[in-house]
Motif scaffolding. Structure first.
Motif, PDB file in Angstrom:
ATOM      1  N   ASN A 100      55.145 -20.230   5.379  1.00  0.00           N
ATOM      2  CA  ASN A 100      56.107 -19.533   6.228  1.00  0.00           C
ATOM      3  C   ASN A 100      55.792 -18.054   6.146  1.00  0.00           C
ATOM      4  O   ASN A 100      55.891 -17.448   5.078  1.00  0.00           O
ATOM      5  N   ASP A 101      55.413 -17.466   7.254  1.00  0.00           N
ATOM      6  CA  ASP A 101      54.899 -16.104   7.263  1.00  0.00           C
ATOM      7  C   ASP A 101      55.873 -15.108   6.633  1.00  0.00           C
ATOM      8  O   ASP A 101      55.504 -14.356   5.726  1.00  0.00           O
ATOM      9  N   GLN A 102      57.116 -15.092   7.099  1.00  0.00           N
ATOM     10  CA  GLN A 102      58.087 -14.112   6.612  1.00  0.00           C
ATOM     11  C   GLN A 102      58.418 -14.331   5.146  1.00  0.00           C
ATOM     12  O   GLN A 102      58.461 -13.394   4.346  1.00  0.00           O
ATOM     13  N   LEU A 103      58.638 -15.576   4.781  1.00  0.00           N
ATOM     14  CA  LEU A 103      58.995 -15.889   3.399  1.00  0.00           C
ATOM     15  C   LEU A 103      57.871 -15.535   2.439  1.00  0.00           C
ATOM     16  O   LEU A 103      58.098 -14.943   1.377  1.00  0.00           O
ATOM     17  N   GLN A 105      55.568 -13.333   2.891  1.00  0.00           N
ATOM     18  CA  GLN A 105      55.492 -11.871   2.822  1.00  0.00           C
ATOM     19  C   GLN A 105      56.524 -11.314   1.850  1.00  0.00           C
ATOM     20  O   GLN A 105      56.240 -10.368   1.097  1.00  0.00           O
ATOM     21  N   ASN A 106      57.722 -11.898   1.865  1.00  0.00           N
ATOM     22  CA  ASN A 106      58.803 -11.392   1.011  1.00  0.00           C
ATOM     23  C   ASN A 106      58.436 -11.418  -0.464  1.00  0.00           C
ATOM     24  O   ASN A 106      58.858 -10.548  -1.232  1.00  0.00           O
ATOM     25  N   GLU A 198      71.020 -13.728   1.369  1.00  0.00           N
ATOM     26  CA  GLU A 198      69.576 -13.735   1.079  1.00  0.00           C
ATOM     27  C   GLU A 198      69.166 -12.402   0.473  1.00  0.00           C
ATOM     28  O   GLU A 198      69.632 -11.343   0.915  1.00  0.00           O
ATOM     29  N   ASP A 200      65.843 -10.381  -2.219  1.00  0.00           N
ATOM     30  CA  ASP A 200      64.614 -10.433  -3.011  1.00  0.00           C
ATOM     31  C   ASP A 200      64.919  -9.857  -4.385  1.00  0.00           C
ATOM     32  O   ASP A 200      65.506  -8.778  -4.501  1.00  0.00           O
ATOM     33  N   HIS A 212      62.401 -14.790  -3.808  1.00  0.00           N
ATOM     34  CA  HIS A 212      63.311 -14.626  -2.666  1.00  0.00           C
ATOM     35  C   HIS A 212      64.405 -15.660  -2.862  1.00  0.00           C
ATOM     36  O   HIS A 212      64.135 -16.832  -3.131  1.00  0.00           O
TER      37      HIS A 212
END
Length: 229
Positions: A100-103, A105-106, A198, A200, A212
């Motif tokens: 998952n791109d966003q996850l 990245q986080n 949500e 980090d 995350h």
């Protein structure tokens, strides 16, 4: 339904009070019994009332007030125990997730890294209050496949590995409705909104992102104090 809701909000009806029967409500509002039943079903789905087989419907008991912290400096377990709540935690899964791109990245993970989600259910006084999901990378925690299914508190786990001070990069709050699995885990109906937080979690000493976090809180049984210290 609006009239009953007004009675609930204005506290004309008391917590735990039995509602009039379907026949009584049919007579009072001069509507078909099916209309009354549909209204009561919606109120039950939204978590305002509950049914007792053979006895009728009752207004939910008063909500328990819980401190809802939006910062990641202290673990949820520590916060609840310090506040004197009877907290229990159950680890429900540790599994690898798809890219998952966003996850990714986080938590500073690349496509070639393995990311796992670790889920726990939190209980207050025996009632499920929240589902905590932590997303971590095996690049940071090589033993997570073995350790993950046993973790109840992520902060306790991090401290064992030498991480001692924590902060939140940012916290986001939203609202959603539970999936069928979440309804079973949280013992709630499909139309009971869930509060989603949500964030980090960062190790202050190294400034590394440890995880995350996504937390799903029940909104129908608890009141959340979000006062910042």
């Amino acid at each position: 339904m609006d009239d009953i809701m007004h009675q609930i909000v204005s506290k004309t009806m008391k917590h735990g009070e039995k509602l009039p029967s379907e026949n009584e409500l049919t007579t009072k509002y001069k509507v078909p019994r099916m209309t009354v039943r549909n209204a009561l079903t919606k109120l039950e789905e939204r978590g305002y009332i509950y049914s007792v087989h053979g006895k009728g419907r009752y207004l939910k008991e008063a909500s328990t007030q819980i401190q809802l912290h939006l910062t990641g400096k202290t673990s949820f377990t520590d916060k609840m125990k310090e506040a004197g709540y009877d907290l229990k935690t159950e680890n429900i899964f540790c599994e690898k997730i798809a890219y998952n791109d966003q996850l990714f990245q986080n938590i500073n993970a690349s496509k070639k890294d393995n990311v796992y989600k670790i889920g726990r259910i939190r209980y207050i006084n025996g009632d499920p209050i929240a589902i905590h999901i932590s997303y971590v990378c095996d690049k940071m925690f090589p033993e997570i496949v073995e350790d993950g299914p046993k973790i109840e508190s992520m902060f306790t786990y991090y401290r064992k590995l030498g991480y001692n001070e924590f902060a939140s990069k940012k916290s986001l709050l939203s609202i959603t409705f539970p999936t069928s699995d979440e309804q079973q885990l949280l013992s709630c109906k499909s139309m009971v909104p869930l509060i989603v937080v949500e964030s980090d979690c960062i190790d202050l000493a190294s400034n590394k992102v440890l995880e995350h976090t996504k937390i799903l809180y029940r909104s129908d049984k608890f009141k959340y104090d979000i006062t910042m210290d």
